[in-house]
Design a protein around this motif. Structure first.
Motif, mmCIF file in Angstrom:
data_model
loop_
_atom_site.group_PDB
_atom_site.id
_atom_site.type_symbol
_atom_site.label_atom_id
_atom_site.label_comp_id
_atom_site.label_asym_id
_atom_site.label_seq_id
_atom_site.Cartn_x
_atom_site.Cartn_y
_atom_site.Cartn_z
ATOM 1 N N VAL A 302 -83.227 -40.588 79.217
ATOM 2 C CA VAL A 302 -84.138 -39.686 78.507
ATOM 3 C C VAL A 302 -83.356 -38.656 77.707
ATOM 4 C CG1 VAL A 302 -85.913 -37.923 78.817
ATOM 5 C CG2 VAL A 302 -86.022 -40.038 80.139
ATOM 6 N N ARG A 303 -82.279 -38.139 78.272
ATOM 7 C CA ARG A 303 -81.546 -37.054 77.629
ATOM 8 C C ARG A 303 -80.630 -37.514 76.504
ATOM 9 N NH1 ARG A 303 -78.254 -34.885 82.150
ATOM 10 N NH2 ARG A 303 -77.592 -33.274 80.710
ATOM 11 N N PHE A 304 -80.044 -38.720 76.634
ATOM 12 C CA PHE A 304 -78.995 -39.105 75.691
ATOM 13 C C PHE A 304 -79.224 -40.441 74.988
ATOM 14 C CE2 PHE A 304 -76.801 -36.511 78.967
ATOM 15 C CZ PHE A 304 -76.510 -35.417 78.163
ATOM 16 N N TYR A 305 -80.206 -41.226 75.417
ATOM 17 C CA TYR A 305 -80.361 -42.570 74.855
ATOM 18 C C TYR A 305 -81.670 -42.757 74.099
ATOM 19 C CZ TYR A 305 -76.210 -44.301 77.259
ATOM 20 O OH TYR A 305 -74.921 -44.512 77.668
ATOM 21 N N GLY A 306 -82.429 -41.704 73.944
ATOM 22 C CA GLY A 306 -83.627 -41.795 73.120
ATOM 23 C C GLY A 306 -84.840 -42.410 73.791
ATOM 24 N N PHE A 307 -84.813 -42.605 75.089
ATOM 25 C CA PHE A 307 -85.974 -43.140 75.792
ATOM 26 C C PHE A 307 -86.991 -42.030 76.037
ATOM 27 C CE2 PHE A 307 -83.034 -46.513 76.650
ATOM 28 C CZ PHE A 307 -83.806 -47.633 76.933
ATOM 29 N N GLU A 308 -88.254 -42.375 75.965
ATOM 30 C CA GLU A 308 -89.313 -41.471 76.396
ATOM 31 C C GLU A 308 -89.527 -41.660 77.894
ATOM 32 O OE1 GLU A 308 -90.874 -39.213 74.629
ATOM 33 O OE2 GLU A 308 -89.871 -39.746 72.741
ATOM 34 N N ALA A 309 -89.875 -40.566 78.566
ATOM 35 C CA ALA A 309 -90.055 -40.649 80.017
ATOM 36 C C ALA A 309 -91.093 -41.692 80.389
ATOM 37 C CB ALA A 309 -90.455 -39.279 80.573
ATOM 38 N N GLY A 310 -92.176 -41.759 79.620
ATOM 39 C CA GLY A 310 -93.223 -42.722 79.926
ATOM 40 C C GLY A 310 -92.766 -44.163 79.861
ATOM 41 N N GLU A 311 -91.734 -44.460 79.045
ATOM 42 C CA GLU A 311 -91.236 -45.827 78.947
ATOM 43 C C GLU A 311 -90.553 -46.277 80.239
ATOM 44 O OE1 GLU A 311 -89.597 -47.023 74.847
ATOM 45 O OE2 GLU A 311 -89.040 -44.922 75.054
ATOM 46 N N THR A 347 -76.858 -55.405 62.138
ATOM 47 C CA THR A 347 -77.928 -54.803 61.330
ATOM 48 C C THR A 347 -78.788 -53.794 62.088
ATOM 49 O OG1 THR A 347 -79.436 -56.625 61.853
ATOM 50 C CG2 THR A 347 -78.080 -56.853 59.868
ATOM 51 N N ALA A 348 -78.767 -53.818 63.398
ATOM 52 C CA ALA A 348 -79.679 -52.970 64.173
ATOM 53 C C ALA A 348 -79.316 -51.504 64.031
ATOM 54 C CB ALA A 348 -79.649 -53.373 65.646
ATOM 55 N N ALA A 349 -80.325 -50.652 64.080
ATOM 56 C CA ALA A 349 -80.112 -49.206 64.044
ATOM 57 C C ALA A 349 -79.480 -48.737 65.358
ATOM 58 C CB ALA A 349 -81.449 -48.486 63.829
ATOM 59 N N ARG A 350 -78.890 -47.565 65.300
ATOM 60 C CA ARG A 350 -78.225 -47.009 66.487
ATOM 61 C C ARG A 350 -79.193 -46.904 67.666
ATOM 62 N NH1 ARG A 350 -76.936 -41.931 68.855
ATOM 63 N NH2 ARG A 350 -74.757 -41.803 69.570
ATOM 64 N N GLU A 351 -80.436 -46.510 67.391
ATOM 65 C CA GLU A 351 -81.417 -46.337 68.457
ATOM 66 C C GLU A 351 -81.667 -47.647 69.204
ATOM 67 O OE1 GLU A 351 -81.516 -43.213 65.605
ATOM 68 O OE2 GLU A 351 -81.805 -45.379 65.315
ATOM 69 N N LEU A 352 -81.652 -48.777 68.479
ATOM 70 C CA LEU A 352 -81.855 -50.068 69.130
ATOM 71 C C LEU A 352 -80.621 -50.503 69.911
ATOM 72 C CD1 LEU A 352 -83.796 -52.145 66.443
ATOM 73 C CD2 LEU A 352 -84.674 -51.198 68.577
ATOM 74 N N LEU A 353 -79.440 -50.256 69.360
ATOM 75 C CA LEU A 353 -78.215 -50.624 70.059
ATOM 76 C C LEU A 353 -78.082 -49.869 71.376
ATOM 77 C CD1 LEU A 353 -75.677 -50.775 67.088
ATOM 78 C CD2 LEU A 353 -76.719 -52.703 68.314
ATOM 79 N N LEU A 354 -78.546 -48.608 71.408
ATOM 80 C CA LEU A 354 -78.460 -47.831 72.635
ATOM 81 C C LEU A 354 -79.369 -48.376 73.735
ATOM 82 C CD1 LEU A 354 -78.309 -44.177 71.248
ATOM 83 C CD2 LEU A 354 -76.502 -45.404 72.467
ATOM 84 N N ARG A 355 -80.291 -49.246 73.388
ATOM 85 C CA ARG A 355 -81.190 -49.830 74.383
ATOM 86 C C ARG A 355 -80.666 -51.154 74.936
ATOM 87 N NH1 ARG A 355 -87.042 -47.911 74.247
ATOM 88 N NH2 ARG A 355 -86.838 -45.858 73.289
ATOM 89 N N VAL A 356 -79.521 -51.590 74.468
ATOM 90 C CA VAL A 356 -78.934 -52.827 74.967
ATOM 91 C C VAL A 356 -78.255 -52.551 76.309
ATOM 92 C CG1 VAL A 356 -77.200 -54.602 74.562
ATOM 93 C CG2 VAL A 356 -78.593 -53.755 72.658
ATOM 94 N N PRO A 357 -78.618 -53.258 77.378
ATOM 95 C CA PRO A 357 -77.947 -53.057 78.668
ATOM 96 C C PRO A 357 -76.447 -53.264 78.556
ATOM 97 C CG PRO A 357 -79.914 -54.405 78.938
ATOM 98 C CD PRO A 357 -79.696 -54.258 77.461
ATOM 99 N N GLY A 358 -75.697 -52.342 79.118
ATOM 100 C CA GLY A 358 -74.242 -52.451 79.100
ATOM 101 C C GLY A 358 -73.560 -51.724 77.970
ATOM 102 N N LEU A 359 -74.307 -51.300 76.955
ATOM 103 C CA LEU A 359 -73.714 -50.544 75.843
ATOM 104 C C LEU A 359 -73.987 -49.064 76.034
ATOM 105 C CD1 LEU A 359 -74.437 -52.613 72.591
ATOM 106 C CD2 LEU A 359 -72.274 -52.347 73.815
ATOM 107 N N GLY A 360 -72.923 -48.273 76.119
ATOM 108 C CA GLY A 360 -73.054 -46.830 76.217
ATOM 109 C C GLY A 360 -72.891 -46.174 74.859
ATOM 110 N N VAL A 361 -73.025 -44.865 74.848
ATOM 111 C CA VAL A 361 -72.940 -44.124 73.591
ATOM 112 C C VAL A 361 -71.581 -44.321 72.909
ATOM 113 C CG1 VAL A 361 -72.997 -41.825 72.559
ATOM 114 C CG2 VAL A 361 -74.689 -42.449 74.294
ATOM 115 N N PRO A 362 -70.447 -44.172 73.601
ATOM 116 C CA PRO A 362 -69.160 -44.373 72.915
ATOM 117 C C PRO A 362 -69.007 -45.783 72.339
ATOM 118 C CG PRO A 362 -68.835 -43.259 75.023
ATOM 119 C CD PRO A 362 -70.244 -43.737 75.000
ATOM 120 N N SER A 363 -69.448 -46.795 73.090
ATOM 121 C CA SER A 363 -69.314 -48.172 72.600
ATOM 122 C C SER A 363 -70.165 -48.405 71.361
ATOM 123 C CB SER A 363 -69.721 -49.159 73.700
ATOM 124 O OG SER A 363 -68.892 -49.028 74.830
#
Length: 429
Positions: A302-311, A347-363
């Motif tokens: 929620v704090r760093f990956y752009g997820f909403e709490a409800g998700e 081609t994916a936006a940063r917000e979508l890449l951050l939702r990929v399991p195993g990929l963190g912010v630095p990666s």
């Protein structure tokens, strides 16, 4: 009681408080005649049973308490050894441990003695003495008393790097059931006051900085005093997990409201620990520590990956919305939303890449930088030293496509990872 025995009792009594991280503060380096600094890492670390690293002298002023919170080992009806430090003793212990290179600062909490105001006066007295009388520039975290006079809360922020008020339990109903002497309204009111003080102090300092830039030619003749810093490390709270009927959905949604409403720096989660002579209203066993770990992971999303709490709130009826213990919350979300994948690394936006399991912010940031110059391939993932086995079913790139692996009902089982063993608690003595 001698000081050594007091320290043994009151350091042990403080182990249930998780909100002792020293991040987020940047107090100025000690000047001539002072000692300590908040910069850098602590020299001597002790580890809590669930893996948190502590580099602070973490004690209670006293484990006497007027309240009878059913989940608290220090409640007034508890039959435990009691002890109390004086203000001077806490100050001397902090300085002695710091000079021995054992700690980087102080985390100080307390049971309620005499009254909330009296207890808060003692806590503020420790911080004031360290700062003004001894020139201590190390980290200080004070656990404040929500029912105390607002003027005392305002003083505490002038000397402490971080303040915290524990919300205790995720729901108003849970607090009323297990801690009837505490008021949810007063806790939220105290958080609101701290938030307002922090915002006001930041606005004053920003205004003073802008004024200094405008009047720089006259700086040599008149140097106006800088507005005081108020709790530069912000404020935090803690809630107990597993003591009441609140499920993970309640906890996640409560945390999201606290972050948005009060600008909290952190919400800490503490798995309930069974206590001696416990009330029949408490569970007989502690929740699994991995549940606490999953809540921290959800909090991070929620704090760093752009997820909403409800998700992240699991599906189910209230009281049954529990995070998966087998999969981390991001992987659980991805498995429940397979139609959103695979994600194209090129081609994916940063917000979508951050939702990929195993990929963190630095990666993700490295991948975005690399694809400005070339098309990404599977080998680029391997060079990042990321868990490719977890990532590849959810991504595609120039020379890789997962095919129909997302449709495989055995995928969730293959992606289960064992939970790493937790380090053992190290004693300060």
């Amino acid at each position: 009681m001698d000081l050594q025995n007091k320290l043994a009792i009151l350091a042990d009594a403080a182990k249930y408080d998780a909100s002792c991280a020293s991040s987020g503060s940047a107090r100025r380096t000690a000047q001539a005649g002072g000692i300590g600094s908040t910069a850098g890492m602590g020299i001597c670390h002790s580890w809590t049973p669930d893996g948190r690293c502590v580099s602070l002298l973490k004690i209670l002023l006293t484990n006497f308490c007027l309240y009878d919170c059913k989940y608290c080992v220090n409640r007034v009806s508890s039959n435990i050894p009691r002890a109390r430090f004086s203000v001077a003793e806490v100050v001397q212990l902090t300085l002695d441990f710091y000079r021995r290179n054992c700690i980087e600062g102080l985390f100080l909490s307390s049971g309620i003695i005499r009254s909330p105001d009296y207890t808060m006066e003692q806590l503020v007295g420790v911080a004031r003495s360290l700062r003004l009388e001894h020139g201590f520039h190390g980290y200080i975290h004070l656990k404040t008393i929500p029912d105390a006079d607002p003027a005392l809360l305002a003083q505490a922020g002038l000397y402490a790097d971080r303040l915290s008020i524990n919300i205790e339990l995720p729901t108003v109903q849970g607090l009323a059931q297990l801690a009837p002497e505490k008021s949810s309204a007063s806790i939220h009111h105290g958080m609101g006051q701290l938030h307002q003080h922090i915002r006001s102090a930041q606005a004053e300092r920003q205004s003073a900085a802008r004024s200094a830039i405008v009047s720089r030619p006259q700086a040599r003749r008149t140097r106006p005093a800088r507005p005081p810093v108020f709790a530069p490390g912000g404020h935090s709270t803690q809630m107990i997990v597993g003591a009441d009927a609140a499920d993970d959905g309640d906890i996640i949604l409560t945390s999201a409201r606290l972050y948005s409403g009060y600008g909290l720096r952190r919400v800490y989660y503490s798995a309930f620990s069974p206590i001696p002579d416990a009330s029949a209203e408490l569970p007989l066993i502690a929740p699994p520590l991995v549940r606490e770990h999953r809540l921290y992971q959800a909090d991070w999303l929620v704090r760093f990956y752009g997820f909403e709490a409800g998700e992240l709130v699991p599906a189910g009826a209230p009281g049954q919305r529990m995070l998966s213990l087998e999969h981390d919350p991001k992987l659980a979300w991805a498995l429940a939303h397979r139609e959103r994948f695979p994600v194209n690394l090129n081609t994916a936006a940063r917000e979508l890449l951050l939702r990929v399991p195993g990929l963190g912010v630095p990666s993700v940031d490295k991948l975005l930088a690399a694809r400005r110059w070339r098309q990404l391939r599977r080998a680029d993932l391997e060079r990042l030293r990321v868990p490719c086995a977890r990532i590849l079913p959810f991504v595609e790139c120039l020379d890789w496509h997962p095919g129909r692996s997302l449709d495989d009902p055995r995928l969730a089982r293959r992606l289960v990872q064992p939970v790493a063993p937790q380090p053992q608690q190290a004693s300060l003595f």
